[in-house]
Design an enzyme around this catalytic site. Structure first.
Site, PDB file in Angstrom:
ATOM      1  N   GLY A  43       0.848  -1.202   0.000  1.00 14.25           N
ATOM      2  CA  GLY A  43       0.000   0.000   0.000  1.00 14.25           C
ATOM      3  C   GLY A  43       0.883   1.252   0.000  1.00 14.25           C
ATOM      4  O   GLY A  43       0.671   2.191  -0.785  1.00 14.25           O
ATOM      5  N   HIS A  44       1.910   1.249   0.864  1.00 12.79           N
ATOM      6  CA  HIS A  44       2.846   2.384   0.884  1.00 12.79           C
ATOM      7  C   HIS A  44       3.612   2.444  -0.440  1.00 12.79           C
ATOM      8  O   HIS A  44       3.894   3.524  -0.959  1.00 12.79           O
ATOM      9  CB  HIS A  44       3.845   2.242   2.034  1.00 12.79           C
ATOM     10  CG  HIS A  44       3.223   2.239   3.388  1.00 12.79           C
ATOM     11  ND1 HIS A  44       3.143   1.103   4.159  1.00 12.79           N
ATOM     12  CD2 HIS A  44       2.656   3.224   4.112  1.00 12.79           C
ATOM     13  CE1 HIS A  44       2.551   1.392   5.313  1.00 12.79           C
ATOM     14  NE2 HIS A  44       2.241   2.663   5.309  1.00 12.79           N
TER      15      HIS A  44
END
Ligand code: PAF
Length: 288
Positions: A43-44
């Site tokens: 996600g990051h």
């Protein structure tokens, strides 16, 4: 400096080295900023990838901000994986990582905290007392130190994104706050640093969150326009999946408050599995 993984990422351990790094960049450079609390996952990675597409230099911060935790247990249990995080950032092609200590971030004894306003008191704010003012306090400080042109936030924390945008506009910070799609596991579970603490049986149950949200989205498509009916549907799907529901609400996308007829709405949920709290949300569309 370039985004290739061959170039060593700059590790900036205090505000003085951050300031020095920032000042050396060409005046015309577009700086993209990704604030995180570490324990990085794909996600990051997608936020960094988005920032690299739009900006010349990408800086990521890793700081587990004590001000935004209302439970000491949650703060202590928050995963800290700095070495792996820096390796991932290097692979993803970020240019710099700011890893401040708490005393670098908050050198003063008496911290003047940001006010989060009415939206900061509901939903997450009602269950995590002081969370949003602590979050806004650190984000404002980071914005003022990094001075990015753009900052990248995930939609999984939709209320956070809403409040950061509101603060940035109110303070006329001149930063474009970008909203990036939630990255999901194969069963739809939103990626989160907390997922790694789920026991195998609980991990399976967590997949229900996505099913409950997509069912609500489908219900709107099929003509359901009553927010209470949608909320009840989400709650009962979560309950049947063995999850303890903290809240399941349908809010107006523009205000985060109760929706008017014909408004675009988002469903937002928080559940507990054992001592782990998970949140997620989904845009449901315009109420028919
Ligand atoms: O979303 C997060 O990880 C945190 O709330 C943030 C934005 C890094 C501030 O501590």
């Amino acid at each position: 400096m370039s985004g290739s993984s061959a170039t060593r990422i700059c590790e900036l351990r205090d505000s003085a080295s951050l300031c020095e790094w920032r000042e050396k960049l060409p005046g015309s450079a577009r700086v993209g900023f990704v604030p995180t609390m570490g324990a990085l996952h794909e996600g990051h990675g997608s936020l960094v990838a988005e920032a690299l597409k739009k900006c010349d230099f990408v800086l990521v911060s890793i700081f587990v901000n004590p001000l935004q935790f209302d439970e000491i247990h949650d703060l202590e249990a928050y995963p800290r994986t700095e070495t792996e995080d820096c390796q991932l950032l290097q692979t993803w092609g970020a240019h710099g990582v700011y890893l401040p200590t708490a005393s670098d971030m908050y050198p003063e004894g008496d911290i003047q905290q940001e006010q989060a306003g009415p939206v900061g008191e509901i939903l997450e704010g009602a269950f995590r007392h002081g969370h949003f003012s602590g979050m806004l306090t650190v984000v404002r400080r980071l914005f003022e130190r990094v001075k990015p042109q753009e900052a990248f936030f995930g939609q999984k924390d939709a209320q956070q994104l809403f409040l950061v945008r509101a603060m940035s506009e109110r303070l006329k910070m001149g930063i474009e706050v970008q909203s990036c799609s939630t990255v999901r596991e194969s069963d739809g579970l939103a990626m989160s640093s907390r997922n790694r603490r789920l026991l195998p049986g609980d991990r399976e149950k967590a997949g229900t969150i996505f099913q409950a949200l997509t069912a609500a989205q489908k219900a709107v498509l099929l003509g359901e326009g009553n927010p209470s009916v949608l909320e009840e549907g989400i709650c009962s799907a979560l309950f049947q999946g063995g999850l303890e529901v903290e809240y399941a609400k349908v809010v107006a996308e523009k205000t985060f408050l109760a929706p008017d007829p014909d408004s675009e709405v988002r469903a937002v949920v928080a559940v507990r599995i054992g001592d782990i709290r998970l949140i997620d949300n989904m845009l449901l569309g315009v109420l028919p």
